[in-house]
Enzyme design. Structure first.
Site, short mmCIF file in Angstrom:
data_model
loop_
_atom_site.label_atom_id
_atom_site.label_comp_id
_atom_site.label_asym_id
_atom_site.label_seq_id
_atom_site.Cartn_x
_atom_site.Cartn_y
_atom_site.Cartn_z
N SER A 1 1.43 6.59 2.28
CA SER A 1 2.15 7.58 3.10
C SER A 1 3.40 8.09 2.39
CB SER A 1 2.57 6.96 4.43
OG SER A 1 1.45 6.45 5.09
N GLN B 1 0.85 -1.20 0.00
CA GLN B 1 0.00 0.00 0.00
C GLN B 1 0.89 1.25 0.00
OE1 GLN B 1 -1.78 0.62 3.80
NE2 GLN B 1 -3.31 2.07 3.08
N GLY B 2 0.98 1.93 -1.15
CA GLY B 2 1.83 3.11 -1.27
C GLY B 2 1.04 4.38 -1.08
N GLU C 1 -4.92 9.67 17.36
CA GLU C 1 -5.55 11.00 17.34
C GLU C 1 -6.52 11.12 16.16
OE1 GLU C 1 -2.29 10.45 17.67
OE2 GLU C 1 -1.99 11.07 19.74
N GLU D 1 -9.45 -1.74 5.57
CA GLU D 1 -8.31 -2.06 6.44
C GLU D 1 -8.78 -2.19 7.89
OE1 GLU D 1 -5.33 1.03 6.53
OE2 GLU D 1 -3.82 -0.29 7.39
C1 LIG Z 1 4.27 -0.47 11.31
C2 LIG Z 1 3.76 0.52 10.31
C3 LIG Z 1 3.39 0.08 9.06
C4 LIG Z 1 2.93 1.00 8.12
N1 LIG Z 1 2.60 0.53 6.86
C5 LIG Z 1 2.21 1.43 5.91
C6 LIG Z 1 1.94 0.97 4.58
O1 LIG Z 1 2.05 -0.22 4.27
N2 LIG Z 1 1.57 1.88 3.67
C7 LIG Z 1 1.44 3.22 3.96
O2 LIG Z 1 1.07 3.99 3.08
N3 LIG Z 1 1.70 3.68 5.22
C8 LIG Z 1 2.08 2.82 6.19
N4 LIG Z 1 2.37 3.26 7.46
C9 LIG Z 1 2.34 4.70 7.72
C10 LIG Z 1 1.17 5.16 8.57
O3 LIG Z 1 -0.04 5.07 7.88
C11 LIG Z 1 1.49 6.61 8.98
O4 LIG Z 1 2.63 6.57 9.81
C12 LIG Z 1 0.34 7.25 9.72
O5 LIG Z 1 -0.72 7.48 8.85
C13 LIG Z 1 0.76 8.59 10.37
O6 LIG Z 1 1.40 9.41 9.47
P1 LIG Z 1 2.80 10.10 9.83
O7 LIG Z 1 3.73 9.04 10.30
O8 LIG Z 1 3.20 10.92 8.66
O9 LIG Z 1 2.50 11.04 11.06
P2 LIG Z 1 1.82 12.51 11.02
O10 LIG Z 1 0.58 12.46 10.19
O11 LIG Z 1 2.85 13.51 10.67
O12 LIG Z 1 1.39 12.67 12.54
C14 LIG Z 1 2.31 13.04 13.57
C15 LIG Z 1 1.54 13.21 14.86
O13 LIG Z 1 0.57 14.28 14.72
C16 LIG Z 1 -0.74 13.81 15.00
N5 LIG Z 1 -1.72 14.43 14.12
C17 LIG Z 1 -1.61 14.60 12.77
N6 LIG Z 1 -2.72 15.20 12.27
C18 LIG Z 1 -3.57 15.41 13.33
C19 LIG Z 1 -4.87 15.97 13.46
N7 LIG Z 1 -5.55 16.43 12.40
N8 LIG Z 1 -5.44 16.00 14.68
C20 LIG Z 1 -4.76 15.53 15.77
N9 LIG Z 1 -3.50 14.99 15.70
C21 LIG Z 1 -2.91 14.92 14.51
C22 LIG Z 1 -0.68 12.30 14.75
O14 LIG Z 1 -1.69 11.62 15.48
C23 LIG Z 1 0.72 11.96 15.23
O15 LIG Z 1 0.74 11.80 16.62
C24 LIG Z 1 2.83 2.38 8.44
C25 LIG Z 1 3.19 2.82 9.70
C26 LIG Z 1 3.66 1.91 10.64
C27 LIG Z 1 4.06 2.41 11.98
#
Ligand SMILES: Cc1cc2nc3c(=O)[nH]c(=O)nc-3n(C[C@H](O)[C@H](O)[C@H](O)COP(=O)(O)OP(=O)(O)OC[C@H]3O[C@@H](n4cnc5c(N)ncnc54)[C@H](O)[C@@H]3O)c2cc1C
Length: 378
Positions: A126, A123-124, A361, A241
């Site tokens: 993020s 799943q691409g 969150e 999902e």
């Molecule tokens: C083990 C693992 C597997 C994963 N596998 C995949 C995958 O296969 N494909 C893929 O596409 N992604 C994958 N991900 C990525 C995952 O979907 C993202 O990490 C997640 O959506 C959060 O995005 P971010 O890391 O950019 O954090 P950010 O979005 O930058 O968030 C940082 C912090 O800010 C908070 N925050 C952000 N926006 C808000 C808001 N509007 N209100 C309140 N708080 C907020 C968040 O809760 C978090 O605490 C994976 C992540 C992990 C840990």
């Protein structure tokens, strides 16, 4: 919500339980590649028995199971400590998206190898600057001579290093409002202009990756749901999902709690009042999680499609699983510092639970706005 199983549901559960007893593939072997092969073999066994693509309609090779049967399936798999099938993302997200939004040709091309595990999907979504705010993503796709050229970067892509296909959301119209300029593609990972670099989790497992695209090519036939329509298609992916997760994850933490009780006895702390208090709290949370999972299921059954209710059990499960593993490592004391302790592994792995599949969150926002109907701040 009625938690009583009908005679046919009970018969289904008994039959599945017996099948699992006969066909359980045993413990996963050590080593990432060996473990993955083990899971691929397990998926083949599931497929041969009609248990892969469990929720998919029969006409597409699935079992057409009801949502209650899906929940029972997840519970029984967790109960038997069966491994996950190798192509989890294809089964849970890729297949349902193609079934829902794909053309007949796309269904014909992609569905069967997802079921058999012959072609693995990732799943691409993020990107380094776009996680929770997915619609702000920057990876670009430009149409040129009847095909699409993709440039950009994805991150945290689970199993990208094992995948043949990637569910890719890319920006195709930079001038459109951010939710409207996106398109959903299925990208062939086997090309030189797609570079996969492993990322290691805190557990040291190389479970996910960065992907770099430099004019990677996608045939126009691999657009799913129409150009500029990527946002609703991506939402279908995310709802699927989370939809089926509740009951299985509740069963998983209930089993974990039983294992923890054994651990507390082994370490002579089962009568410690502070430990008992934490156990009692966890037991309550595990039961609340189970009931909420079934409540969400009842709503989805009435509506016929997955909805925002999947967000509540996902949030509760991640907090409960983290609390459970923290208690385990407290019980272990200095033994908890050992790398090879399974509980230490579980503690470290559980840190990702409140991020993967949507952060806590964000899930709270969804529950507040879309389940409870509370007003939006902006
Ligand atoms: C083990 C693992 C597997 C994963 N596998 C995949 C995958 O296969 N494909 C893929 O596409 N992604 C994958 N991900 C990525 C995952 O979907 C993202 O990490 C997640 O959506 C959060 O995005 P971010 O890391 O950019 O954090 P950010 O979005 O930058 O968030 C940082 C912090 O800010 C908070 N925050 C952000 N926006 C808000 C808001 N509007 N209100 C309140 N708080 C907020 C968040 O809760 C978090 O605490 C994976 C992540 C992990 C840990």
């Amino acid at each position: 919500m009625d938690l009583t199983l009908s005679p046919s549901e009970q018969a289904f559960r008994d039959e599945l339980r017996a099948w699992l007893q006969e066909n359980h593939p045993g413990e996963e072997p050590p080593g990432e590649d060996a473990a993955f092969d083990h899971r691929r073999e397990w998926q083949r066994t599931l497929y041969a028995a009609g248990y892969a693509g469990f929720s998919w309609p029969k006409e597409y090779g699935g079992r057409g199971a009801t949502m209650v049967e899906q929940a029972l399936f997840g519970e029984e798999m967790a109960r038997a400590r069966a491994p996950q099938p190798a192509n989890m993302l294809g089964l849970v997200m890729g297949g349902p998206v193609v079934i829902h939004h794909g053309t007949d040709e796309q269904k014909e091309r992609w569905l069967k190898p997802i079921l058999t595990g012959d072609e693995i999907w990732c799943q691409g979504f993020s990107e380094p600057e776009s996680g929770s705010d997915l619609a702000s993503l920057k990876t670009r796709a430009v149409k040129s001579n009847g095909e699409w050229l993709v440039t950009g970067q994805k991150v945290w892509t689970t199993f990208a290093h094992k995948s043949k296909w990637c569910m890719l959301v890319a920006r195709t119209d930079p001038d459109a409002p951010k939710h409207q300029g996106l398109t959903y593609f299925i990208l062939d990972m086997e090309q030189d202009s797609v570079q996969v670099r492993p990322l290691h989790q805190i557990t040291r497992q190389p479970e996910f990756n960065e992907i770099f695209f430099e004019d990677a090519r996608i045939s126009d036939d691999n657009v799913v749901g129409g150009v500029g329509n990527g946002w609703p298609v991506a939402i279908t992916t995310l709802m699927n999902e989370r939809a089926g997760l509740g009951a299985a994850s509740a069963a998983g933490v209930r089993i974990g709690l039983g294992e923890l009780r054994e651990l507390a006895r082994e370490y002579g702390v089962a009568d410690d009042p502070l430990i008992r208090q934490r156990f009692a709290q966890l037991a309550i949370e595990v039961e609340v999680l189970r009931l909420n999972a079934w409540r969400g299921l009842t709503r989805m059954t009435k509506r016929g499609v997955p909805g925002p209710e999947g967000s509540l059990p996902k949030w509760q499960w991640s907090e409960t699983n983290q609390a459970l593993t923290e208690l385990a490592v407290d019980i272990l004391g200095e033994d908890g510092a050992a790398w090879d302790s399974p509980w230490t592994y579980r503690l470290l792995r559980s840190r990702a639970n409140s991020i993967e599949g949507g952060t806590t969150e964000i899930l709270k926002n969804i529950v507040a706005e879309r389940v409870l109907g509370l007003p939006k701040l902006r």
